[in-house]
Design an enzyme around this catalytic site. Structure first.
Site, mmCIF file in Angstrom:
data_model
loop_
_atom_site.group_PDB
_atom_site.id
_atom_site.type_symbol
_atom_site.label_atom_id
_atom_site.label_comp_id
_atom_site.label_asym_id
_atom_site.label_seq_id
_atom_site.Cartn_x
_atom_site.Cartn_y
_atom_site.Cartn_z
ATOM 1 N N GLY A 90 0.762 -1.248 0.000
ATOM 2 C CA GLY A 90 0.000 0.000 0.000
ATOM 3 C C GLY A 90 0.792 1.296 0.000
ATOM 4 N N TRP A 92 2.189 3.076 -2.377
ATOM 5 C CA TRP A 92 1.805 4.054 -3.422
ATOM 6 C C TRP A 92 0.474 4.733 -3.062
ATOM 7 C CZ3 TRP A 92 2.999 2.720 -9.228
ATOM 8 C CH2 TRP A 92 4.377 2.517 -9.377
ATOM 9 N N ASP A 124 -8.179 -10.482 -8.938
ATOM 10 C CA ASP A 124 -7.167 -10.555 -10.005
ATOM 11 C C ASP A 124 -7.504 -9.460 -11.018
ATOM 12 O OD1 ASP A 124 -5.600 -11.135 -12.198
ATOM 13 O OD2 ASP A 124 -5.876 -13.299 -12.046
ATOM 14 N N ASP A 148 2.005 -1.069 -10.443
ATOM 15 C CA ASP A 148 3.286 -1.588 -9.944
ATOM 16 C C ASP A 148 3.198 -3.119 -9.918
ATOM 17 O OD1 ASP A 148 5.878 -1.291 -9.001
ATOM 18 O OD2 ASP A 148 5.299 -0.976 -6.916
ATOM 19 N N LYS A 188 5.176 -0.385 -14.060
ATOM 20 C CA LYS A 188 6.452 -1.064 -13.878
ATOM 21 C C LYS A 188 6.705 -1.958 -15.089
ATOM 22 C CE LYS A 188 7.077 -3.886 -10.168
ATOM 23 N NZ LYS A 188 7.940 -3.380 -9.106
HETATM 24 N N1 SAM Z 1 3.149 -0.439 -5.235
HETATM 25 C C1 SAM Z 1 3.049 -1.350 -4.108
HETATM 26 C C2 SAM Z 1 3.354 -0.565 -2.860
HETATM 27 O O1 SAM Z 1 3.665 0.618 -2.958
HETATM 28 O O2 SAM Z 1 3.253 -1.117 -1.768
HETATM 29 C C3 SAM Z 1 3.938 -2.578 -4.277
HETATM 30 C C4 SAM Z 1 3.414 -3.515 -5.335
HETATM 31 S S1 SAM Z 1 4.194 -5.081 -5.392
HETATM 32 C C5 SAM Z 1 5.732 -4.693 -6.092
HETATM 33 C C6 SAM Z 1 3.384 -5.880 -6.742
HETATM 34 C C7 SAM Z 1 1.982 -6.373 -6.411
HETATM 35 O O3 SAM Z 1 1.342 -6.760 -7.643
HETATM 36 C C8 SAM Z 1 1.950 -7.612 -5.519
HETATM 37 O O4 SAM Z 1 1.334 -7.301 -4.299
HETATM 38 C C9 SAM Z 1 1.106 -8.615 -6.322
HETATM 39 O O5 SAM Z 1 0.216 -9.367 -5.538
HETATM 40 C C10 SAM Z 1 0.356 -7.704 -7.281
HETATM 41 N N2 SAM Z 1 -0.176 -8.391 -8.456
HETATM 42 C C11 SAM Z 1 0.512 -9.198 -9.325
HETATM 43 N N3 SAM Z 1 -0.320 -9.686 -10.256
HETATM 44 C C12 SAM Z 1 -1.553 -9.172 -9.989
HETATM 45 C C13 SAM Z 1 -2.839 -9.322 -10.609
HETATM 46 N N4 SAM Z 1 -3.015 -10.110 -11.689
HETATM 47 N N5 SAM Z 1 -3.889 -8.661 -10.087
HETATM 48 C C14 SAM Z 1 -3.729 -7.884 -8.964
HETATM 49 N N6 SAM Z 1 -2.532 -7.704 -8.346
HETATM 50 C C15 SAM Z 1 -1.458 -8.347 -8.850
#
Ligand code: SAM
Length: 234
Positions: A90, A92, A124, A148, A188
């Site tokens: 969280g 961002w 998802d 991200d 990203k």
């Molecule tokens: N921006 C976030 C922060 O500031 O805390 C960090 C994000 S983290 C690098 C990437 C996130 O993308 C993970 O929590 C992962 O569960 C999520 N993610 C990956 N594939 C996803 C999808 N298909 N749908 C929703 N979330 C997804």
């Protein structure tokens, strides 16, 4: 009688990239820790952005990546509507709220503790029902779509690459189908990824498209951020 000074496990944050990096600390290994979790812990303890994030109350050091992007491109304007794809834990969303945006709706596969007043979905993003639900929660078209998202890697290079590209493209498709004219998209991506075609497409839809590597993004990581501003509309 005055107390003796307490010993600290972790060096207090000193801020900045260079200033905060003292002599790296080695942690005692624990029997049940794997080599990779040991390495992760050592990185966290020695990482000035992780220390700053803890001191500031951000849930992730990723907040500093978006902060740098926003300082340069001024995306998180007061009153703006923002979508945060892959928001867990969280950082961002916390930053967007702190900078005064009007509304945030975010989604992640993982559970996220509430960040009021943000609307958080556990879903998802590639589920076709997700986009419309986010817009409904946001209360209208977004000014900014942030992604991200990063999939869990399986270790098979081609499969991992396809999954990463699939998510970036899904986020970009969504952004161009919902953004307000003048809006922005941040995603990203990974160096070496086949993003040329996607960037070409974004250049037709946005007035400016940049690749940005924020200071808080680890040098050894191949991640970069695509920042597209000035959406031309549909
Ligand atoms: N921006 C976030 C922060 O500031 O805390 C960090 C994000 S983290 C690098 C990437 C996130 O993308 C993970 O929590 C992962 O569960 C999520 N993610 C990956 N594939 C996803 C999808 N298909 N749908 C929703 N979330 C997804």
């Amino acid at each position: 009688m005055s107390e003796p000074p307490r010993k600290r496990m972790v060096k207090p944050p000193e801020g900045g990239v260079e200033e905060g990096r003292g002599k790296p600390q080695r942690l005692k290994t624990a029997k049940l820790r794997t080599a990779s979790s040991q390495a992760w812990l050592e990185r966290q303890v020695n990482d000035p952005f992780a220390a700053k994030a803890r001191a500031h109350g951000y849930r992730s050091r990723a907040a500093y990546k978006l902060a740098e992007i926003d300082d340069r491109f001024r995306l998180l304007k007061p009153g703006a509507r923002v979508i945060d794809l892959g928001l867990a834990p969280g950082g961002w969303t916390q930053l967007a709220i702190e900078r005064g945006v009007g509304a945030v709706a975010g989604v992640d596969l993982l559970p996220v503790d509430p960040i009021p007043p943000a609307h958080i979905l556990r879903m998802d993003f590639t589920d076709p029902a997700c986009g419309p639900r986010l817009i409904e929660l946001l209360g209208g078209a977004p000014d900014v779509v942030l992604s991200d998202m990063a999939p869990n890697t399986v270790g098979h290079k081609q499969t991992d690459h396809l999954r990463i590209m699939g998510l970036i493209e899904a986020a970009a498709d969504f952004a161009v189908s919902v953004l307000k004219p003048g809006g922005a998209f941040v995603a990203k991506a990974f160096q070496g990824g086949e993003t040329a075609q996607l960037i070409g497409e974004l250049k037709r839809r946005f007035s400016e498209v940049r690749n940005v590597k924020p200071k808080a993004s680890r040098a050894e990581s191949s991640e970069v951020y695509i920042v597209a501003t000035g959406f031309k509309g549909r």
